[in-house]
Enzyme design. Structure first.
Site, PDB file in Angstrom:
ATOM      1  N   PHE A   1     -11.901  -7.400  13.728  1.00 15.88           N
ATOM      2  CA  PHE A   1     -10.813  -7.863  12.867  1.00 15.88           C
ATOM      3  C   PHE A   1     -10.487  -6.810  11.806  1.00 15.88           C
ATOM      4  O   PHE A   1     -11.383  -6.308  11.130  1.00 15.88           O
ATOM      5  CB  PHE A   1     -11.216  -9.185  12.206  1.00 15.88           C
ATOM      6  CG  PHE A   1     -10.173  -9.691  11.250  1.00 15.88           C
ATOM      7  CD1 PHE A   1      -8.910 -10.042  11.685  1.00 15.88           C
ATOM      8  CD2 PHE A   1     -10.454  -9.808   9.888  1.00 15.88           C
ATOM      9  CE1 PHE A   1      -7.941 -10.504  10.811  1.00 15.88           C
ATOM     10  CE2 PHE A   1      -9.490 -10.271   8.999  1.00 15.88           C
ATOM     11  CZ  PHE A   1      -8.235 -10.613   9.467  1.00 15.88           C
ATOM     12  N   GLN A   2      -9.245  -6.483  11.684  1.00 17.41           N
ATOM     13  CA  GLN A   2      -8.753  -5.490  10.725  1.00 17.41           C
ATOM     14  C   GLN A   2      -9.411  -4.122  10.882  1.00 17.41           C
ATOM     15  O   GLN A   2      -9.665  -3.434   9.915  1.00 17.41           O
ATOM     16  CB  GLN A   2      -8.899  -6.006   9.287  1.00 17.41           C
ATOM     17  CG  GLN A   2      -8.016  -7.229   9.048  1.00 17.41           C
ATOM     18  CD  GLN A   2      -7.768  -7.520   7.588  1.00 17.41           C
ATOM     19  OE1 GLN A   2      -8.626  -7.313   6.756  1.00 17.41           O
ATOM     20  NE2 GLN A   2      -6.566  -8.014   7.283  1.00 17.41           N
TER      21      GLN A   2
ATOM     22  N   MET B   1      24.100   9.341   2.714  1.00 10.07           N
ATOM     23  CA  MET B   1      23.936  10.648   3.335  1.00 10.07           C
ATOM     24  C   MET B   1      24.173  10.565   4.841  1.00 10.07           C
ATOM     25  O   MET B   1      24.742  11.486   5.444  1.00 10.07           O
ATOM     26  CB  MET B   1      22.551  11.204   3.033  1.00 10.07           C
ATOM     27  CG  MET B   1      22.345  12.622   3.504  1.00 10.07           C
ATOM     28  SD  MET B   1      23.577  13.736   2.797  1.00 10.07           S
ATOM     29  CE  MET B   1      22.639  14.468   1.463  1.00 10.07           C
TER      30      MET B   1
ATOM     31  N   GLU C   1       0.819  -1.226   0.000  1.00  8.39           N
ATOM     32  CA  GLU C   1       0.000   0.000   0.000  1.00  8.39           C
ATOM     33  C   GLU C   1       0.842   1.261   0.000  1.00  8.39           C
ATOM     34  O   GLU C   1       0.463   2.274  -0.573  1.00  8.39           O
ATOM     35  CB  GLU C   1      -0.955   0.004   1.195  1.00  8.39           C
ATOM     36  CG  GLU C   1      -2.109  -0.989   1.070  1.00  8.39           C
ATOM     37  CD  GLU C   1      -1.754  -2.373   1.608  1.00  8.39           C
ATOM     38  OE1 GLU C   1      -0.575  -2.595   1.967  1.00  8.39           O
ATOM     39  OE2 GLU C   1      -2.656  -3.233   1.675  1.00  8.39           O
TER      40      GLU C   1
ATOM     41  N   LYS D   1     -17.701  -1.118   5.389  1.00  6.77           N
ATOM     42  CA  LYS D   1     -18.155  -2.142   4.465  1.00  6.77           C
ATOM     43  C   LYS D   1     -19.675  -2.122   4.257  1.00  6.77           C
ATOM     44  O   LYS D   1     -20.160  -2.248   3.132  1.00  6.77           O
ATOM     45  CB  LYS D   1     -17.716  -3.514   4.980  1.00  6.77           C
ATOM     46  CG  LYS D   1     -18.148  -4.638   4.063  1.00  6.77           C
ATOM     47  CD  LYS D   1     -17.264  -5.843   4.148  1.00  6.77           C
ATOM     48  CE  LYS D   1     -17.837  -6.933   3.239  1.00  6.77           C
ATOM     49  NZ  LYS D   1     -16.833  -7.847   2.736  1.00  6.77           N
TER      50      LYS D   1
HETATM   51  C1  LIG Z   1      12.152   6.007   5.578  1.00  2.00           C
HETATM   52  C2  LIG Z   1      13.424   6.666   5.940  1.00  2.00           C
HETATM   53  N1  LIG Z   1      14.224   6.122   6.870  1.00  2.00           N
HETATM   54  C3  LIG Z   1      15.385   6.733   7.214  1.00  2.00           C
HETATM   55  C4  LIG Z   1      15.763   7.902   6.645  1.00  2.00           C
HETATM   56  C5  LIG Z   1      17.048   8.596   7.057  1.00  2.00           C
HETATM   57  N2  LIG Z   1      17.966   8.687   5.922  1.00  2.00           N
HETATM   58  C6  LIG Z   1      18.098   9.808   5.173  1.00  2.00           C
HETATM   59  S1  LIG Z   1      19.186   9.631   3.926  1.00  2.00           S
HETATM   60  C7  LIG Z   1      19.518   8.048   4.370  1.00  2.00           C
HETATM   61  C8  LIG Z   1      20.515   7.232   3.598  1.00  2.00           C
HETATM   62  C9  LIG Z   1      20.046   6.918   2.252  1.00  2.00           C
HETATM   63  O1  LIG Z   1      20.909   5.954   1.716  1.00  2.00           O
HETATM   64  P1  LIG Z   1      20.801   5.503   0.219  1.00  2.00           P
HETATM   65  O2  LIG Z   1      19.390   5.256  -0.153  1.00  2.00           O
HETATM   66  O3  LIG Z   1      21.751   4.395  -0.023  1.00  2.00           O
HETATM   67  O4  LIG Z   1      21.205   6.792  -0.576  1.00  2.00           O
HETATM   68  P2  LIG Z   1      22.567   7.623  -0.653  1.00  2.00           P
HETATM   69  O5  LIG Z   1      22.528   8.669   0.397  1.00  2.00           O
HETATM   70  O6  LIG Z   1      23.689   6.665  -0.465  1.00  2.00           O
HETATM   71  O7  LIG Z   1      22.511   8.207  -2.018  1.00  2.00           O
HETATM   72  C10 LIG Z   1      18.781   7.680   5.490  1.00  2.00           C
HETATM   73  C11 LIG Z   1      18.877   6.379   6.165  1.00  2.00           C
HETATM   74  C12 LIG Z   1      14.871   8.454   5.680  1.00  2.00           C
HETATM   75  N3  LIG Z   1      15.114   9.618   5.062  1.00  2.00           N
HETATM   76  N4  LIG Z   1      13.728   7.806   5.336  1.00  2.00           N
END
Ligand SMILES: Cc1ncc(C[n+]2csc(CCOP(=O)(O)OP(=O)(O)O)c2C)c(N)n1
Lengths: 166, 561
Positions: B111-112, B475, B49, B161
């Site tokens: 349920f649900q 990042m 979803e 529903k």
């Molecule tokens: C759902 C979610 N969980 C955690 C984060 C925190 N976060 C921001 S950037 C990042 C790293 C992203 O890594 P990647 O997808 O490998 O991309 P890169 O920065 O290496 O290009 C994280 C964990 C987020 N933005 N969204």
């Protein structure tokens, strides 16, 4: 000029907002959610329908400076169910709270307690052998004053409403 | 004529000109699915979803129309929350329909059952629980109206529903009946006149455009305004594409990973005209030193966005398209006099900043992620629809892809949702089957909604996924390098799947590039295929996003590299 709080920013004080909203099941939750979600505090709140059963009036007392209250007002106005928001701090508005107290009565203190309640503008609305319930209305300050004066009469319980303003 | 709730529901959608819904079935919405089966409304079956909501969001961002998503009660509904919050933060018009247990069971922990209106109250523009079939038609139309009017946003409608099974008369009211409350925003012409006066007087003006410019479909008005008044333009992440990256007036993005010239221009301008932006902390840095010399004119449809973070000199509450169009009329009618010398000096100063900040990539035999994006930008002529995930991949895309049109950059700005890009790209590709649609991903983010490969392949959507594979949550690794003494706590991604084989197992094409000279051939090949393609680029693990402004610092305090 930016980011700095405005020079004319007023000190934090009590602020009263009056909302005219659609009478929908979760409108109060939405309004309260604006406060919790944005880190503002509700001092007290009251809500009830108006002569138009589709419309509810909500009165909220909060604490903050003018800028904060303006932010709250703007956020409130974004809610789909909110029709009007009025800031009720002006001279022309009247604000009232309701206080109910239950006082213990016995043969010795009864006359004195009732005299005090009536002297403070209260009204006995129920009385039996052991206790009485009395009501008071007034501004927040009035009610605080009344509560101070009633200290020591053997108050068993109290209920205090939110502010209603017009 | 009496109809079942589910039939009324479908007919109301069709009356709203909905042609596509993204969804996932379940017990509570079976009556609706049965009608979809009969009506043959286009329904895209996703695999999760969250993917469905992001796809509806990508569809909305790419088309400017309302995205629609349908899911079942309980877990189906709760799985939508991240997608709804993502759309809410970026003001994306969307309606999410959730199934609900039958009304007599509501509140019994059936349920649900989930109190989804309660759960989503803080992240929807509005939400509804339809308790009576008689209210259904009206509620659907109201939901669409709320989603797209004013400052757009997601609206959730919860459908019990038994309401879908109940019958009632279907008056088939036209959707327009429900637009009476249209906040017919009449533009404050006085304010615009004053804005015009301020613009005329300014010597060093800058325009900052946000996502509101794209939402209001005001890109053309913006371009014409900037060009006739010769004002340089910067755009926030959400505003990217709202002004052509090919224009000499283009400054790039401001803020934390903004360009040197954009941050310097904002910091030295005497007038900042802001349209449809909300001054995120990622844009302003330390607010006390943001645009310290400037008077600020803020045009925004949402009064609550004005003076929320930064104090403005002149607020203009209204639609950006109308406001900019009116400014354009004023400029034209008054034969806007350009203070030639002064404007030349200002644009010259900006050009100087541009040159100062230019730096070559430091090559070391590995693929540089920035180069992948620049090559992609060249190969597509800046004309593809690009979705991104979140992280370095997102910032490099914003910095190095040359966007030329609005509605072509789909990225989670406000919430920063990893896992957004790929399903969003699917949504955009569904809307535009003939256009090139690409998700630029990190190896971390792509794994958050990778199951949607099945959706892409199933509907023969030629979506391209470019993985900038740095073996890290890049990042976060960058922040650990800069602010946490290089303690890379849980940001190394070991045991990622072989993305080429994974693509193939889903029935997509997988390609890989390990060396710099493979970048262009792989991109060329991948782009030429009319299939779902995953391109895995092994990039330099150490590369960081620069420029960078430390969180909380002034935007003039940039680390350039
Ligand atoms: C759902 C979610 N969980 C955690 C984060 C925190 N976060 C921001 S950037 C990042 C790293 C992203 O890594 P990647 O997808 O490998 O991309 P890169 O920065 O290496 O290009 C994280 C964990 C987020 N933005 N969204």
């Amino acid at each position: 000029m930016i980011g700095k709080q405005s020079e004319e920013r007023m000190k934090s004080k009590e602020q009263v907002l009056s909302l005219i909203v659609r009478n929908r099941p979760d409108v109060l939750a939405r309004v309260a959610g604006i406060f919790s979600g944005r880190g503002f505090n509700i001092e007290n709140i009251s809500a009830n329908i108006t002569p138009d059963p589709g419309i509810t009036r909500i009165t909220i007392v909060t604490w903050g400076d003018t800028a904060t209250v303006e932010k709250i007002e703007k956020q409130m106005k974004k809610l789909v169910d909110v029709r009007r928001v009025t800031h009720m701090n002006g001279e022309g508005s009247v604000r009232r709270e309701l206080l109910l107290i239950r006082a213990a009565l016995n043969n010795e203190n009864e006359d004195e307690v009732i005299f005090l309640i009536e002297g403070l503008g209260g009204r006995i609305i129920q009385k039996d052998h052991g206790s009485c319930i009395a009501e008071f209305t007034g501004s927040s300050d009035d009610i605080n004053g009344i509560l101070n004066r009633l200290d020591g009469i053997g108050m068993e319980d109290l209920g205090r409403s939110g502010t209603v303003a017009l | 004529m009496k109809l079942k709730g589910a039939q009324i529901f479908i007919r109301s959608l069709i009356a709203e000109d909905v042609d596509t819904i993204f969804g996932y079935p379940g017990g509570a919405v079976l009556d609706i699915y049965d009608e979809i089966f009969k009506e043959r409304l286009r329904h895209i079956l996703v695999r999760h979803e969250q993917g469905g909501v992001h796809a509806a969001d990508g569809y909305a961002r790419a088309t400017g129309r309302v995205g629609v998503c349908l899911v079942t009660s309980g877990p189906g509904a709760t799985n939508t929350v991240t997608g709804i919050a993502t759309a809410y933060m970026d003001s994306i018009p969307m309606v999410v329909f959730t199934g609900q247990v039958a009304t007599p069971y509501i509140g019994t922990d059936a349920f649900q059952e989930a109190d989804i209106t309660g759960i989503t109250r803080p992240c929807t523009k509005h939400n509804f629980l339809v308790r009576r079939v008689e209210d259904l038609e009206q509620t659907v139309h109201e939901a669409f109206h709320i989603a797209r009017s004013g400052r757009p946003g997601p609206v959730l409608v919860d459908l019990p529903k038994d309401v879908m099974q109940a019958e009632t008369d279907y008056p088939a009211l036209s959707p327009s009946t429900f637009r009476d409350e249209e906040t017919a925003l009449h533009l404050d012409q006085d304010a615009i006149q004053r804005a015009y006066g301020m613009i005329k007087k300014s010597k060093r003006p800058v325009i900052m455009a946000g996502g509101g410019v794209i939402g209001a479909k005001a890109a053309e008005e913006l371009r014409s305004f900037a060009e006739s008044a010769r004002i340089p333009v910067t755009a926030t992440l959400m505003g990217i594409g709202g002004f052509p990256g090919t224009s000499p007036l283009w400054l790039g993005m401001p803020g934390m990973h903004g360009t040197y010239q954009a941050n310097m221009a904002v910091s030295h301008c005497d007038l900042l005209v802001v349209a449809g932006a909300r001054f995120s902390d990622r844009v302003t840095g330390k607010t006390a030193t943001f645009a310290p010399k400037a008077k600020i004119i803020q045009i925004d449809i949402d009064a609550a966005s004005i003076d929320k973070v930064v104090r403005t000199e002149l607020p203009v509450v209204g639609d950006a398209k109308q406001a900019l169009a009116f400014l354009n009329t004023l400029l034209a009618n008054n034969h806007f006099y350009l203070p030639e010398e002064e404007r030349k000096a200002w644009l010259g100063e900006i050009a100087q900043w541009k040159t100062e900040a230019r730096r070559p990539l430091r090559r070391n035999g590995t693929i540089k992620p920035q180069e992948v994006i620049r090559t992609l930008s060249d190969l597509t002529g800046g004309d593809a629809i690009i979705a991104t995930e979140v992280g370095q991949n997102q910032m490099w895309t914003a910095q190095h892809y040359c966007f030329t049109r609005p509605n072509t950059f789909l990225s989670s700005g406000g919430l920063g949702t990893m896992g957004y890009g790929f399903p969003a790209a699917i949504g955009a590709q569904v809307a535009f089957p003939e256009r090139t649609v690409i998700d630029i991903a990190g190896d971390g983010s792509i794994q958050m909604n990778i199951q949607e490969l099945a959706t892409a392949v199933n509907y023969r959507l030629p979506v391209k996924v470019i993985i900038l594979n740095n073996g890290h949550l890049g990042m976060v690794r960058q922040w650990q390098e800069l602010f946490y003494g290089k303690r890379y706590s849980h940001t190394v991604l070991t045991k990622s799947p072989d993305f080429v084989k994974l693509a193939e197992s889903y029935g997509a094409v997988g390609l890989r590039a390990d060396k710099p000279e493979e970048v262009e051939p792989v991109l060329t090949q991948g782009l030429s295929l009319r299939e779902t393609v995953v391109m895995d680029f092994t990039v330099d693990q150490e590369e960081s996003v620069y420029p960078m402004v430390n969180p909380g610092a002034s935007i003039t305090e940039m680390r350039l590299y």
